[in-house]
Design a protein around this motif. Structure first.
Motif, PDB file in Angstrom:
ATOM      1  N   ARG A  81       0.838  -1.203   0.000  1.00  0.00           N
ATOM      2  CA  ARG A  81       0.000   0.000   0.000  1.00  0.00           C
ATOM      3  C   ARG A  81       0.875   1.255   0.000  1.00  0.00           C
ATOM      4  O   ARG A  81       0.580   2.236  -0.689  1.00  0.00           O
ATOM      5  CB  ARG A  81      -0.927  -0.001   1.208  1.00  0.00           C
ATOM      6  CG  ARG A  81      -1.903   1.183   1.199  1.00  0.00           C
ATOM      7  CD  ARG A  81      -2.979   1.034   2.241  1.00  0.00           C
ATOM      8  NE  ARG A  81      -3.896   2.164   2.211  1.00  0.00           N
ATOM      9  CZ  ARG A  81      -4.937   2.258   1.397  1.00  0.00           C
ATOM     10  NH1 ARG A  81      -5.189   1.314   0.536  1.00  0.00           N
ATOM     11  NH2 ARG A  81      -5.727   3.319   1.448  1.00  0.00           N
ATOM     12  N   TRP A  82       1.962   1.231   0.773  1.00  0.00           N
ATOM     13  CA  TRP A  82       2.881   2.371   0.753  1.00  0.00           C
ATOM     14  C   TRP A  82       3.452   2.580  -0.649  1.00  0.00           C
ATOM     15  O   TRP A  82       3.492   3.711  -1.150  1.00  0.00           O
ATOM     16  CB  TRP A  82       4.024   2.140   1.735  1.00  0.00           C
ATOM     17  CG  TRP A  82       5.166   3.084   1.493  1.00  0.00           C
ATOM     18  CD1 TRP A  82       5.240   4.399   1.883  1.00  0.00           C
ATOM     19  CD2 TRP A  82       6.360   2.813   0.752  1.00  0.00           C
ATOM     20  NE1 TRP A  82       6.415   4.951   1.433  1.00  0.00           N
ATOM     21  CE2 TRP A  82       7.121   4.005   0.733  1.00  0.00           C
ATOM     22  CE3 TRP A  82       6.858   1.694   0.110  1.00  0.00           C
ATOM     23  CZ2 TRP A  82       8.357   4.086   0.091  1.00  0.00           C
ATOM     24  CZ3 TRP A  82       8.092   1.771  -0.531  1.00  0.00           C
ATOM     25  CH2 TRP A  82       8.824   2.962  -0.531  1.00  0.00           C
ATOM     26  N   GLN A  83       3.890   1.495  -1.302  1.00  0.00           N
ATOM     27  CA  GLN A  83       4.484   1.634  -2.635  1.00  0.00           C
ATOM     28  C   GLN A  83       3.482   2.224  -3.623  1.00  0.00           C
ATOM     29  O   GLN A  83       3.814   3.128  -4.393  1.00  0.00           O
ATOM     30  CB  GLN A  83       4.983   0.267  -3.124  1.00  0.00           C
ATOM     31  CG  GLN A  83       5.783   0.321  -4.417  1.00  0.00           C
ATOM     32  CD  GLN A  83       4.901   0.324  -5.654  1.00  0.00           C
ATOM     33  OE1 GLN A  83       3.751  -0.125  -5.608  1.00  0.00           O
ATOM     34  NE2 GLN A  83       5.429   0.848  -6.751  1.00  0.00           N
ATOM     35  N   ARG A  84       2.259   1.717  -3.591  1.00  0.00           N
ATOM     36  CA  ARG A  84       1.257   2.214  -4.541  1.00  0.00           C
ATOM     37  C   ARG A  84       0.919   3.667  -4.251  1.00  0.00           C
ATOM     38  O   ARG A  84       0.752   4.470  -5.167  1.00  0.00           O
ATOM     39  CB  ARG A  84       0.016   1.330  -4.498  1.00  0.00           C
ATOM     40  CG  ARG A  84      -1.087   1.777  -5.440  1.00  0.00           C
ATOM     41  CD  ARG A  84      -1.944   0.609  -5.894  1.00  0.00           C
ATOM     42  NE  ARG A  84      -1.342  -0.090  -7.024  1.00  0.00           N
ATOM     43  CZ  ARG A  84      -1.904  -1.127  -7.647  1.00  0.00           C
ATOM     44  NH1 ARG A  84      -3.062  -1.586  -7.235  1.00  0.00           N
ATOM     45  NH2 ARG A  84      -1.305  -1.702  -8.669  1.00  0.00           N
ATOM     46  N   SER A  85       0.837   4.029  -2.983  1.00  0.00           N
ATOM     47  CA  SER A  85       0.528   5.429  -2.649  1.00  0.00           C
ATOM     48  C   SER A  85       1.686   6.339  -3.040  1.00  0.00           C
ATOM     49  O   SER A  85       1.477   7.458  -3.514  1.00  0.00           O
ATOM     50  CB  SER A  85       0.210   5.561  -1.159  1.00  0.00           C
ATOM     51  OG  SER A  85       1.349   5.267  -0.360  1.00  0.00           O
ATOM     52  N   ALA A  86       2.932   5.863  -2.842  1.00  0.00           N
ATOM     53  CA  ALA A  86       4.087   6.674  -3.229  1.00  0.00           C
ATOM     54  C   ALA A  86       4.136   6.869  -4.733  1.00  0.00           C
ATOM     55  O   ALA A  86       4.454   7.962  -5.227  1.00  0.00           O
ATOM     56  CB  ALA A  86       5.374   6.006  -2.732  1.00  0.00           C
ATOM     57  N   ALA A  87       3.799   5.827  -5.486  1.00  0.00           N
ATOM     58  CA  ALA A  87       3.779   5.954  -6.944  1.00  0.00           C
ATOM     59  C   ALA A  87       2.715   6.941  -7.393  1.00  0.00           C
ATOM     60  O   ALA A  87       2.854   7.579  -8.447  1.00  0.00           O
ATOM     61  CB  ALA A  87       3.531   4.589  -7.579  1.00  0.00           C
TER      62      ALA A  87
END
Length: 681
Positions: A220-226
């Motif tokens: 979820r962090w990776q997708r939000s950062a992207a």
């Protein structure tokens, strides 16, 4: 009647082969014996590394008086929950429905001799009255009397249980309902509420790693950062938990690898079992965290965990063993704990001063009031600076301590190979090979694949277990799904056409023999032994959900090969589980990952280049943390590529094909351009 367990391969069953109890394995002969004699079945389920299983065995099953009572009144059947998870799942669920409490091991269930419905369920029973519990011999006589006098009530309760099993079948979303990402958002919110801000992890003692929670949050962090609005709180929950677990007693500070869970809320004192599946999950998440953050500490813990697996848990032919026991010399944790005098005897004076301070032996004993279980009480660099010593002394101290520990009496090792757990470790090692640039990890995973294909795969079907030259038991959903996922992970490190073929065969077998037409996969095949219930489990348990992993595999294969039937089966699975995802999303993290890939199809990257030219492309593919990307580097001369892969033809010195779901970009001609196209990941 006699004890028949000496004929078995399970180390757990063999532990009971010399009991005076006339144990039988679960088989047609034992079940027919109970029916013919009209004796209830005493079903005892456990596993070789289970501490309280050992306690009940020593107290009751080795006691001649108790054994005589068991033999007179019951047909006694012993089951290894790792060999027969189908039986374990059913009767653990029955225990929870009857008592309103979660079960565990040992599981003790009394069954009717004809229909095998529970008469009474429990877990550990002491030999004599204590802990507010009846003595086991009192339970035995009470159940016998109840069975002989209360047949109508037993049948009524059994019918109620069958009805309750049916009610457990969740109703899924209909074929036209909109799926949404709302369950993932709700899971993130609930995990934040249960998060331990001081110690990391979720909930109170006993505290488990809950790696599926951590994987959900990191993705979820990776997708939000992207998307430009990074969820830093989600990342912090992951990194803080990983730091605390690895610095404290859940982690084996000398040998590497993790214990099963912590008995306290601070990760200090573990239950000392080491399970293959736990270490597969933790190896994966530490490797991912290293890729996501670049934190060297996470990479070191991943590498040490993999080293322990390869050193202590892999046999000469490549298969991975199942567990290391918690006990040695009949004492839990004895193999792992220390005293300052032992440090002084084994180490130089300076090594002992530093190691004693770093590992917490200057503090009060933390294990049974007289021993120390090692954890990092002070950072090595800080302790060395305070003592005016070289921090490298800790490395030499650690080597000496580990060498001395190797000479102790070892915990028992369960050396049966389970396909499902091997599949988890194959995937973990493949992922760590990519993240840490460790080809030896991929080689170890490949050896396990080759062993399984040679010894447990025949006629298009798997067996579930292997021990002493015998492959046994029809495989379960988890065996097919976890192994297929491991193959796909390994293919992302190095291409081997036979592994793709194997993954496709596994997926096709799932569709042919395990799929429910209403959506999702049963835990057992359509031609499996008929039991009182046929579970279709969606929730993550000690291992990820087989349905969730299967759905993810089908999404990947569907996009890789352009096969809509795989994508349709994945969607049917998620729809079948959708109401459960809405009610308890954090308990279905693996299926949430599949849901997100259906809502926003994954990115697929396929590189074609000559074998000598693949490395620079692979360096791009293996960089960073991209949980929603599948990437494969395929040699230009690879023959007979199936489906859409056949259209990914080689060009010049190399070419990359990048597709975001169903939308594909123009072919990319250099590794540098691929790196730029992928956002410099």
């Amino acid at each position: 009647m006699r004890n028949r367990l000496a004929e078995e391969t399970s180390p757990y069953l063999l532990q009971h082969a010399d009991n005076p109890v006339h144990w039988q394995a679960w088989n047609a002969e034992a079940l027919e014996l109970a029916r013919a004699q009209n004796k209830p079945i005493l079903l005892s389920v456990g596993y070789s590394a289970c501490h309280w299983c050992h306690v009940m065995a020593h107290e009751s099953f080795e006691d001649p008086h108790t054994a005589r009572l068991m033999n007179d009144l019951f047909v006694n059947i012993k089951v290894d929950r790792e060999e027969r998870p189908d039986i374990d799942k059913i009767y653990q669920t029955a225990h929870q429905l009857y008592t309103g409490r979660p079960g565990g091991w040992p599981l003790t269930v009394f069954l009717t001799p004809d229909s095998h419905l529970p008469i009474f369920t429990g877990t550990y029973f002491p030999k004599d009255r204590r802990y507010g519990m009846p003595a086991f011999h009192e339970v035995l006589t009470a159940i016998d009397s109840y069975f002989r006098t209360q047949g109508d009530e037993i049948r009524k309760r059994g019918a109620g249980l069958v009805s309750a099993f049916a009610d457990l079948e969740t109703s899924g979303a209909d074929d036209f309902a909109n799926l949404s990402a709302e369950p993932a958002r709700l899971a993130r919110e609930r995990l934040a509420q249960s998060y331990d801000r001081e110690n990391g992890g979720f909930g109170d003692a006993p505290k488990f790693p809950h790696t599926t929670f951590l994987e959900l949050l990191l993705a979820r962090w990776q997708r939000s950062a992207a998307g430009g609005a990074a969820d830093e709180r989600a990342l912090l929950m992951v990194t803080h938990t990983l730091e605390r677990m690895a610095l404290r007693g859940l982690y084996d500070q000398l040998g590497g690898g993790f214990f099963r869970y912590s008995v306290d809320g601070q990760w200090s004192i573990p239950h000392f079992e080491k399970m293959l599946y736990d270490n597969a999950a933790l190896l994966s998440i530490y490797a991912d965290a290293f890729a996501a953050t670049g934190t060297a500490f996470f990479g070191r813990i991943a590498a040490e965990t993999a080293a322990w697996v390869l050193r202590d848990m892999q046999d000469a032919r490549g298969a991975f063993y199942s567990t290391l026991d918690a006990d040695s010399e009949h004492e839990e944790g004895k193999f792992y704990v220390w005293t300052p005098d032992e440090f002084d005897a084994l180490l130089s004076a300076d090594e002992s001063r530093l190691a004693t301070r770093v590992y917490g032996l200057t503090l009060a004993p933390n294990f049974e009031g007289k021993h120390w279980h090692l954890q990092i009480a002070e950072p090595p660099e800080a302790a060395a600076a305070a003592l005016g010593l070289d921090p490298a002394l800790l490395d030499s101290a650690r080597r000496k301590l580990l060498a001395a520990r190797e000479q102790r009496v070892w915990p028992g090792r369960d050396e049966k190979a389970l396909v499902s757990w091997n599949g988890l470790m194959i995937a973990a090692l493949a992922r760590a090979a990519r993240r840490l640039h460790r080809p030896d990890f991929a080689e170890a995973a490949t050896r396990a694949v080759d062993f399984i294909r040679a010894e447990l795969w025949s006629g298009g079907r798997l067996n579930a277990t292997y021990k002493d030259g015998r492959a046994r038991f029809a495989a379960y959903l988890d065996d097919y799904a976890f192994l297929a996922n491991g193959l796909l992970e390994l293919l992302q490190y190095r291409w081997r056409a036979a592994d793709l073929d194997f993954a496709r065969e596994l997926a096709d077998t799932l569709l042919a023999h395990f799929e429910d037409p209403r959506g999702g996969f049963f835990f057992t095949a359509d031609d499996h032994e008929q039991l009182i219930h046929k579970p279709k489990p969606f929730a993550d348990e000690a291992v990820p959900s087989g349905n969730g992993v299967a759905a993810g595999v089908l999404v990947a294969l569907g996009h890789l090969l352009g096969e809509q039937r795989y994508l349709d089966a994945a969607e049917r699975t998620v729809r079948a589980a959708y109401h459960a995802l809405q009610r308890y999303p954090e308990g279905h993290a693996t299926l949430l990952h599949a849901l997100e890939q259906l809502l926003r199809p994954p990115q697929l990257v396929v590189v074609r280049a000559a074998p000598a030219d693949l490395e620079p492309w692979q360096n791009v593919l293996h960089a960073g943390y991209q949980p929603f990307t599948w990437s494969f580097a395929i040699p230009a001369g690879a023959p007979g590529l199936p489906g859409l892969l056949a259209e990914r033809a080689p060009r010049g010195a190399g070419v990359a094909y990048v597709c975001d779901g169903m939308t594909c970009r123009a072919p990319i001609g250099t590794p540098a351009d691929l790196d730029a196209s992928l956002g410099g990941k």
